[in-house]
Structure formats: structure tokens, C-alpha cells
Design a protein around this motif. Structure first.
Motif, mmCIF file in Angstrom:
data_model
loop_
_atom_site.group_PDB
_atom_site.id
_atom_site.type_symbol
_atom_site.label_atom_id
_atom_site.label_comp_id
_atom_site.label_asym_id
_atom_site.label_seq_id
_atom_site.Cartn_x
_atom_site.Cartn_y
_atom_site.Cartn_z
ATOM 1 N N LEU A 236 14.526 23.710 29.283
ATOM 2 C CA LEU A 236 15.571 23.790 28.263
ATOM 3 C C LEU A 236 15.747 22.457 27.542
ATOM 4 C CD1 LEU A 236 18.170 25.967 30.190
ATOM 5 C CD2 LEU A 236 16.838 26.635 28.187
ATOM 6 N N LEU A 237 15.618 21.363 28.270
ATOM 7 C CA LEU A 237 15.646 20.051 27.615
ATOM 8 C C LEU A 237 14.469 19.911 26.655
ATOM 9 C CD1 LEU A 237 16.670 17.635 30.529
ATOM 10 C CD2 LEU A 237 18.047 18.312 28.545
ATOM 11 N N LEU A 238 13.329 20.444 27.060
ATOM 12 C CA LEU A 238 12.155 20.428 26.197
ATOM 13 C C LEU A 238 12.405 21.261 24.934
ATOM 14 C CD1 LEU A 238 9.191 19.800 25.606
ATOM 15 C CD2 LEU A 238 8.560 21.744 27.043
ATOM 16 N N HIS A 239 13.065 22.406 25.099
ATOM 17 C CA HIS A 239 13.406 23.233 23.938
ATOM 18 C C HIS A 239 14.315 22.476 22.974
ATOM 19 C CE1 HIS A 239 11.315 26.344 25.786
ATOM 20 N NE2 HIS A 239 12.292 27.045 26.329
ATOM 21 N N LEU A 240 15.248 21.715 23.522
ATOM 22 C CA LEU A 240 16.163 20.945 22.680
ATOM 23 C C LEU A 240 15.412 19.866 21.901
ATOM 24 C CD1 LEU A 240 19.204 20.931 22.063
ATOM 25 C CD2 LEU A 240 19.465 19.154 23.807
ATOM 26 N N VAL A 241 14.454 19.225 22.570
ATOM 27 C CA VAL A 241 13.629 18.221 21.894
ATOM 28 C C VAL A 241 12.796 18.877 20.796
ATOM 29 C CG1 VAL A 241 11.721 16.597 22.196
ATOM 30 C CG2 VAL A 241 13.554 16.681 23.884
ATOM 31 N N GLN A 242 12.234 20.051 21.110
ATOM 32 C CA GLN A 242 11.438 20.768 20.107
ATOM 33 C C GLN A 242 12.281 21.173 18.904
ATOM 34 O OE1 GLN A 242 9.683 23.621 23.075
ATOM 35 N NE2 GLN A 242 7.914 23.356 21.770
ATOM 36 N N LEU A 243 13.524 21.537 19.160
ATOM 37 C CA LEU A 243 14.422 21.891 18.061
ATOM 38 C C LEU A 243 14.637 20.688 17.149
ATOM 39 C CD1 LEU A 243 16.272 24.109 16.869
ATOM 40 C CD2 LEU A 243 18.125 23.144 18.251
ATOM 41 N N GLY A 244 14.810 19.527 17.751
ATOM 42 C CA GLY A 244 14.945 18.312 16.957
ATOM 43 C C GLY A 244 13.689 18.001 16.162
ATOM 44 N N LEU A 245 12.519 18.247 16.769
ATOM 45 C CA LEU A 245 11.259 18.025 16.058
ATOM 46 C C LEU A 245 11.096 19.003 14.906
ATOM 47 C CD1 LEU A 245 8.862 17.395 19.086
ATOM 48 C CD2 LEU A 245 9.729 15.703 17.464
ATOM 49 N N PHE A 280 5.755 16.323 10.094
ATOM 50 C CA PHE A 280 5.121 17.630 9.956
ATOM 51 C C PHE A 280 3.983 17.851 10.954
ATOM 52 C CE2 PHE A 280 7.226 17.663 5.846
ATOM 53 C CZ PHE A 280 7.539 18.998 5.671
ATOM 54 N N ILE A 281 3.037 16.918 11.024
ATOM 55 C CA ILE A 281 1.823 17.149 11.808
ATOM 56 C C ILE A 281 2.079 17.010 13.301
ATOM 57 C CG2 ILE A 281 -0.520 16.334 12.258
ATOM 58 C CD1 ILE A 281 -0.792 15.584 9.392
ATOM 59 N N VAL A 282 2.604 15.853 13.716
ATOM 60 C CA VAL A 282 2.792 15.596 15.151
ATOM 61 C C VAL A 282 3.714 16.617 15.822
ATOM 62 C CG1 VAL A 282 3.624 13.918 16.840
ATOM 63 C CG2 VAL A 282 2.275 13.139 14.898
ATOM 64 N N PRO A 283 4.884 16.961 15.261
ATOM 65 C CA PRO A 283 5.739 17.954 15.934
ATOM 66 C C PRO A 283 5.081 19.312 16.114
ATOM 67 C CG PRO A 283 6.987 16.756 14.275
ATOM 68 C CD PRO A 283 5.561 16.383 14.084
ATOM 69 N N ARG A 284 4.173 19.691 15.200
ATOM 70 C CA ARG A 284 3.540 21.010 15.294
ATOM 71 C C ARG A 284 2.486 21.074 16.379
ATOM 72 N NH1 ARG A 284 7.368 21.052 13.170
ATOM 73 N NH2 ARG A 284 7.945 21.528 11.039
ATOM 74 N N CYS A 285 2.089 19.937 16.915
ATOM 75 C CA CYS A 285 1.075 19.938 17.967
ATOM 76 C C CYS A 285 1.658 19.678 19.345
ATOM 77 C CB CYS A 285 0.015 18.883 17.661
ATOM 78 S SG CYS A 285 -1.356 18.827 18.843
ATOM 79 N N LEU A 286 2.847 19.102 19.410
ATOM 80 C CA LEU A 286 3.426 18.737 20.701
ATOM 81 C C LEU A 286 3.683 19.951 21.589
ATOM 82 C CD1 LEU A 286 5.916 15.865 19.806
ATOM 83 C CD2 LEU A 286 3.702 15.717 20.948
ATOM 84 N N SER A 287 3.999 21.106 20.992
ATOM 85 C CA SER A 287 4.254 22.304 21.796
ATOM 86 C C SER A 287 3.030 22.681 22.608
ATOM 87 C CB SER A 287 4.665 23.475 20.889
ATOM 88 O OG SER A 287 5.867 23.197 20.232
ATOM 89 N N SER A 288 1.867 22.662 21.960
ATOM 90 C CA SER A 288 0.633 23.003 22.666
ATOM 91 C C SER A 288 0.343 22.025 23.793
ATOM 92 C CB SER A 288 -0.543 23.024 21.685
ATOM 93 O OG SER A 288 -0.402 24.053 20.753
ATOM 94 N N LEU A 289 0.480 20.732 23.494
ATOM 95 C CA LEU A 289 0.168 19.716 24.497
ATOM 96 C C LEU A 289 1.150 19.756 25.666
ATOM 97 C CD1 LEU A 289 -0.759 16.677 22.231
ATOM 98 C CD2 LEU A 289 -2.299 18.079 23.602
ATOM 99 N N ILE A 290 2.448 19.828 25.342
ATOM 100 C CA ILE A 290 3.459 19.774 26.399
ATOM 101 C C ILE A 290 3.407 21.016 27.278
ATOM 102 C CG2 ILE A 290 5.932 19.709 26.866
ATOM 103 C CD1 ILE A 290 6.248 17.993 24.362
ATOM 104 N N TYR A 291 3.435 22.186 26.658
ATOM 105 C CA TYR A 291 3.405 23.421 27.439
ATOM 106 C C TYR A 291 2.067 23.584 28.162
ATOM 107 C CZ TYR A 291 7.794 25.381 25.777
ATOM 108 O OH TYR A 291 9.108 25.618 25.541
#
Length: 325
Positions: A236-245, A280-291
């Protein structure tokens, strides 16, 4: 006079050449990492469809929807950025189609994060009912609702554009670079966009934080699974960070406007590409890497697909080189 004309033409040619090198550098700096991240996202999407357990588990289905939306948004963002960097203007219908799809996927990401947060909340707080509540059918319905709400938002923006047409839409050919601001111009459209963005992200943040508080409270009970609760809290903390991204892309244009008033044009052009990359670019890739790296089920399959495909590409390249020699 002939010498002066020659000098002016040489200066114009030199400026044109410098402008070409500048655009080439900006395009290369942004396209190279975008291609790498698209490769990672594509491999992650393939991984989530490679095994039955990923196709039959709600959180992996939701993750696929999130990654799909972010991958599409990354592709469209890079196309629009390259068009802007090369100063290529489009017609309003073509630009409108690109920006409409970009707007659609922008809303999908935070809404999917909300559904994923609720799923984790139910998994920890109602473990015995999780199987009955979070079914494949209910997950599919939630994804359809997410896409429907996002489509409704785009439909309203198009409706406002028809009812309150902009002065710029007098001809089909655009006179400025294609962007969401250029297409959905006008104070009413801007006000609507800001209102939807604020309401959406505040509501999503409230849901995610409430889910986190609920999971934290459930973890204190004696009957709760401490390990699962801790993992859910981290998620859930990760989701919050992703929301900010996801929100970071909305500050791109205001940030550029602020920078344009305090720095020179050359510095602004160079800063623009870096601002674009980190919003734009970095936030769209962090989900794949983190998950992909933190999930024990996805990680080995993802690493195998990444390494195996890379190895096959190297072997194919070596065979082609050897055949040529």
C-alpha cells in the motif's frame, strides 16, 4: 554586398545545423531509455500472460491492467515529445486522437491503484471472505468500470470542446505543437481538467491511506497473519508512491512554464528533456521493476524472460555477423 549576403547565409546555415544537432541530441537522450523501459514493460506484460497463476489471480490481473495503461502512455508521451522536439505540427484530428488516448490512460493508472489497494485491504482484513469477494468476475467488472469512467472523462472533455470551441480550431492544420493543452484549449476545459485531476488524486490518496490504516489496525489483532499484513502495508505504501509518480506528469507543463521565465533558452531546452524523463519516462517503468523484483512469483519468470530474450538477441546478432563475414 555579396560578401555580406554570403556571411548571413553561412550564419543561417550554421544556426540551422546547430538546431538539427540539438534536436538530434534531445531525441536520442529521451528515446534510448524509453526503448529500454518499453522492452522491460513489454517483457513484464508477456510474463503476466505466460502462466495460468498470473491469469487467474486478481492482483496480477489488476497489475497487468496498470502496466498496460502505463506502457501505452509511455509510447504516446514519447511520440508527442519527439514531435515537439522536431517541431512537427499535425492536423487537429490526428493530434486529438493521440491526446485522447493519452488522457484515457492517464486516468486509468490511479483508478487501478485504488482497486489494487482495496484488494489488499480485503485480503488482510477479511481473509476468509477474500476468495468470495475478490473473484475473477468481480475483478473484470472493476476493470471495465475503470475504463468506463476514464472514457466518460474523455467524452466530457470532447463535449466541452464542441460546446465551447476554441479560437484556434478554425482550421484542421495546427499552428502549434501537438499537446493536450493545444487541443483542449479554453478556460472551461482547463478548469475541468484541474478539477478532475485534484478530485481524482485526492480521492485515490484517501482510499489508499484508509486501506493502509485498516491493514495496520488489523495487524495488531492476535488472529492476524503478521507476515501478510506487513507485506500488504508495504504494498500500500508502494501504491501511494506510484500515485505520486502518476501525479508527476501533471506538473510537467506548469514546471516548464516556470523554468522558461528564469533560465535562458539554451538551458531551458536542455532542462526540458530531463524534466520530461523524470516526470513521464521513469515513473512509467518503475511499476514493472518494483513489482517484478519484489514479487516472489513474478521475479524468476521475469528474470528468465529478460535474460533469455537478451541472450537470444545476442546469439542472433552474432550469427548474422558471422554470416556476413
Amino acid at each position: 554586398m555579396p560578401h555580406e549576403n554570403d556571411s548571413l547565409s553561412n550564419e543561417a546555415a550554421e544556426l540551422q545545423y546547430q538546431g538539427f544537432l540539438e534536436r538530434l541530441m534531445i531525441s536520442t537522450v529521451t528515446t534510448a531509455p524509453a526503448c529500454v523501459f518499453l522492452y522491460i514493460n513489454g517483457t513484464m506484460l508477456f510474463t503476466l500472460r505466460s502462466k495460468a497463476v498470473f491469469c487467474e489471480t486478481a492482483r496480477y490481473i489488476l497489475l497487468y491492467n496498470l502496466l498496460f495503461a502505463e506502457t501505452v502512455q509511455l509510447i504516446l508521451s514519447q511520440i508527442l515529445f519527439l514531435l515537439a522536439a522536431c517541431r512537427i505540427t499535425l492536423t487537429y484530428p490526428v493530434c486529438g486522437l493521440l491526446t485522447v488516448i493519452a488522457e484515457l490512460t492517464t486516468i486509468i493508472s490511479p483508478l487501478t491503484l485504488v482497486v489494487m489497494s482495496v484488494e489488499r485491504y480485503v485480503a488482510v482484513c477479511y481473509p476468509l471472505r477474500h476468495v468470495d469477494i475478490i473473484t475473477i468476475r468481480n475483478t473484470s467488472v472493476s476493470i471495465v468500470l475503470v475504463w468506463t469512467f476514464s472514457s466518460l472523462n474523455v467524452f466530457i472533455r470532447i463535449l466541452l470542446l464542441v460546446i465551447f470551441p476554441s479560437e484556434h480550431l478554425q482550421s484542421l492544420q495546427m499552428k502549434q505543437i501537438c499537446s493536450v493543452i493545444a487541443v483542449f484549449a479554453g478556460p472551461i476545459s482547463h478548469t475541468y481538467s484541474k478539477t478532475v485531476t485534484c478530485v481524482l488524486f485526492i480521492s485515490a490518496a484517501v482510499v489508499i491511506i484508509s486501506s493502509y490504516i485498516g491493514v495496520a489496525a488489523a495487524a495488531r489483532s492476535a488472529s492476524a497473519d503478521k507476515v501478510s499484513a506487513q507485506k500488504a502495508r508495504n504494498t500500500l505504501l508502494l501504491h501511494l508512491v506510484q500515485l505520486g509518480l502518476s501525479l508527476s506528469s501533471t506538473i510537467y507543463n506548469p514546471l516548464l512554464i516556470s523554468l522558461s521565465t528564469i533560465v535562458t533558452r539554451i538551458v531551458f531546452v536542455r532542462l526540458q528533456s530531463f524534466v520530461y524523463m523524470f516526470t513521464f519516462i521513469v515513473p512509467r517503468c518503475l511499476s514493472s521493476l518494483i513489482y517484478g523484483l519484489r514479487d516472489q512469483s513474478i521475479r524468476p519468470v521475469l528474470m528468465f524472460n529478460l535474460c533469455c530474450r537478451l541472450r537470444l538477441s545476442v546469439v542472433k546478432l552474432k550469427s548474422e555477423v558471422s554470416s556476413l563475414t
